[in-house]
Write an enzyme that holds these catalytic residues in place. Sequence first.
Site, mmCIF file in Angstrom:
data_model
loop_
_atom_site.group_PDB
_atom_site.id
_atom_site.type_symbol
_atom_site.label_atom_id
_atom_site.label_comp_id
_atom_site.label_asym_id
_atom_site.label_seq_id
_atom_site.Cartn_x
_atom_site.Cartn_y
_atom_site.Cartn_z
ATOM 1 N N TYR A 143 0.834 -1.212 0.000
ATOM 2 C CA TYR A 143 0.000 0.000 0.000
ATOM 3 C C TYR A 143 0.864 1.256 0.000
ATOM 4 C CZ TYR A 143 -3.321 3.486 1.764
ATOM 5 O OH TYR A 143 -4.093 4.600 1.927
ATOM 6 N N ASN A 215 7.722 -1.736 3.102
ATOM 7 C CA ASN A 215 6.660 -0.775 3.398
ATOM 8 C C ASN A 215 5.994 -1.159 4.712
ATOM 9 O OD1 ASN A 215 4.966 1.477 2.460
ATOM 10 N ND2 ASN A 215 3.347 -0.043 2.278
ATOM 11 N N SER A 249 3.063 -2.973 4.275
ATOM 12 C CA SER A 249 3.277 -4.397 4.007
ATOM 13 C C SER A 249 4.707 -4.553 3.519
ATOM 14 C CB SER A 249 2.332 -4.945 2.920
ATOM 15 O OG SER A 249 0.992 -4.985 3.365
ATOM 16 N N SER A 287 -0.312 -5.163 8.382
ATOM 17 C CA SER A 287 0.809 -5.310 7.455
ATOM 18 C C SER A 287 0.770 -6.693 6.824
ATOM 19 C CB SER A 287 2.137 -5.117 8.205
ATOM 20 O OG SER A 287 3.236 -5.299 7.343
#
Length: 378
Positions: A143, A215, A249, A287
């Site tokens: 994301y 991320n 994530s 996540s």
Amino acid sequence: MKKVAPPRARDLGLPLEGTPGKWNAITDVAGVEVGYCTLNSGDGPLKVGSGPVYTGVTAILPRGRQELPRPVWAGLYDLNGNGELTGSHWIEDAGYFISPICITNTHSVGMAHHATVGWMLEQHKDYFEQYHSWAMPVIAETYDGLLNDICGRHIKEEHVLAALDSATTGPVAEGNVGGGAGMQSYEFKGGTGTSSRVVEVQGTQYTVAALVQSNFGLRPEFSVCGVPVGQHITENAIITESSGHEQGSIVVIIATDAPLLPAQLKRLAKRGALGIGRTGTYGGHFSGDIMMAFSTANDIIMPPLGAEQPTSFNLECLNDAHCDTLYLATVQAVEESVLNAMIAAESVATIKPAGRVLEAIDHDALCRVMASYSRLRE
């Protein structure tokens, strides 16, 4: 003027273990190619459909470009399944896939899948048009709505094709590139990172390497080579200041030329979780922490449905008793890939929340903290 490549974790003197390959990248596994397409346009307040746009696509060709698509043996592991990786059902069932890997943002998985199917059909016309063959690409996501108009769905077919067509061997760009453009890691700017390890098993040399789209993580967790860096560099922790929940994530792609069967590759993929764990994460609910490992060994021709089929295949596999060497190399390469992604990254203005900046980690500040723990190489 040629742009100077950003420093990497080893350039800063971080005490990372293991011996990297020539490029310290996933492309050290012979045949693997990586390409990018990065989108960066617009500024100011978010206007869905218009921008700002800060996103992209990363493409990995596990066997480069071949006349016929050939299976790549693989295994999967999700530490936390709040994410997507297409083609995973077949990999779990059959232990292989026949496609590129593309990594992009969460809302662009469909477009990446559509475009990659088209690319495969174009690359292997006879295979798909003359026989009953079907394309099931491997597409993963994280994301990037902190920095990108993700709901505007700006990734188009031509962007995916550009990433696939640009894939090549050699050094791999890191930081704000490809699918990693709009990523954060431990509330610093994150992105794409890669690393490799060369190991020897009973006199034979193998390479294990990783590429991550990083991320994930909250600042207080962040650790570098055992040093609690996130507890010392606390400024501008945007997510901790607001929700306090992870909203990212990480996708971890592990490649090796060691001859491993799917069950062994699944076990190798699990070690990717230990690699990201070394950087401090506990794997938050929001996540998606997804790992895939593949092997380029056992390169066979698997005819399509409708073509003459061989009775059997002969495959080589490493004795499990010698896999510990590969496990350690995997953990080391994944850990370094995350750090490389962060150290190569550049600061970017946020759009949610507006008016802030997701800052890249300050190299000097990082080195001062590491030096205070006597954890810098001379």
